[in-house]
Design an enzyme around this catalytic site. Structure first.
Site: not given
Length: 258
Positions: A84-86, A91, A109, A129, A155, A180-181
Site C-alpha cells: 500500500i503506497g507506490v 520499491s 495508491d 486504502q 500513514h 511501516e513508518d
C-alpha cells in the site's frame, strides 16, 4: 515513504508540515553515511537497495535488516505480496528483484500517476486504502488470501486502522501484516498521532499484545481473537503481525521430581 496524501498537502498547505518535516529531515543520511552504508552492505536486500539504479526508493536504513529477517524465507516462492503506497514505484522493483519471478506483486495508491510507475509482471491499482470494495477486488484479482501485506500508505492513524480491519481477514494463516513508518504515530499534524494516543499504529500493536495474551486475563479481546495472533513484533517504526491458528496453551512438566 512519502505518500500521495502528504505530497498533496505539502504543495497546498506547506505550513502544516513544518513540525513533522523538521523531525523527519533531521534524520536524513549524509552522502558520507550513505557511502559507508553501501560499502558495508552484506545482506541481499541491502545490496539490492544500495546499488539500485531504477525508479526512486526512499527507505530508512535500518528497515533493510528488518526486511531480511522477516522476508528471507519467502524468496523464490509463489507469494502474494501487496504494498500500500507506490510513490515513485521503486520499491515494487526492489521487491521483484528480491522475491523473484514467481511472486505476485501488486501496489495500490490513490495517485493516478502511479499507473505509469510499474513494469510487468508487477501491477498497480488506483484506489483508496480505506475503500472496502476496492481492496476486496484487488485481493480477489491477486488470487488471495495474501502472504504479505505492507502498509506504507498515507500513514494517517485512522486510515491504518481501517485498512488493517479490512485486510487482516484476507491474510493467510502464517502470513505477515507489516505497518511501516510508525514514528508518524507520534505526530499530530496530518497523521492524527500523539504520544500514547488511542487509535495509532503503535497503540494498535500494544492492543494486539494484550489480545494475544487473552488466555491469561478476563478483559476480552479488543482488536483480534487470541487464536488469530501468532506473534506481534515491534521494530523501530515497523510493526509485524503474524497471523496464526493458535491452540489453547498447555504447560508441561518433564523429568523426575526430587
Amino acid at each position: 515513504m512519502f505518500s500521495a496524501i502528504k505530497l498533496l498537502i505539502a504543495r497546498r498547505f506547506p505550513s502544516l508540515l513544518q513540525g513533522s518535516n523538521r523531525k523527519f529531515d533531521s534524520y536524513a543520511a549524509s552522502r558520507q553515511e550513505i557511502k559507508a552504508f553501501s560499502n558495508a552492505a552484506e545482506r541481499e536486500i541491502e545490496k539490492l537497495f544500495y546499488f539500485h539504479s531504477g525508479r526512486c526508493i526512499h527507505k530508512w536504513a535500518h528497515y533493510l535488516e528488518v526486511y531480511e529477517r522477516e522476508f528471507a524465507l519467502l524468496r523464490g516462492a509463489t507469494i502474494r505480496f501487496l504494498e500500500i503506497g507506490v510513490s515513485e514505484g521503486g520499491s515494487l522493483e526492489l521487491w521483484r528483484r528480491y522475491f523473484g519471478e514467481k511472486a505476485i506483486i501488486t501496489g495500490i495508491d490513490i495517485n493516478p500517476a502511479c499507473r505509469s510507475r510499474v513494469d510487468p509482471p508487477n501491477k498497480v491499482r488506483i484506489g483508496s486504502q480505506t475503500d472496502a470494495g476496492f481492496l476486496a477486488d484487488v485481493v480477489e484479482e491477486m488470487g488471495g488470501p495474501l502472504d504479505v501485506i505492507l502498509d506504507d500508505g498515507s500513514h494517517v492513524a485512522s486510515h491504518i486502522l481501517i485498512t488493517f480491519n479490512l485486510l487482516f481477514p484476507r491474510l493467510r494463516t502464517g502470513g505477515l501484516y507489516v505497518i511501516e513508518d510508525m514514528h508518524t504515530s507520534y505526530w499530530a499534524e496530518i497523521f492524527g498521532g500523539g504520544y500514547r494516543r488511542k487509535g495509532t499504529a503503535v497503540e494498535l500493536g500494544k492492543t494486539l499484545v494484550d489480545d494475544m495474551h487473552g488466555w491469561y486475563h478476563d478483559n476480552g479481546q479488543e482488536q483480534l481473537d487470541k487464536t488469530e495472533i501468532a506473534s506481534v513484533r515491534f521494530y523501530d517504526s515497523i510493526l509485524v503481525i503474524e497471523k496464526g491458528n493458535v491452540a489453547e496453551p498447555r504447560h508441561i512438566k518433564v523429568g523426575s521430581d526430587e
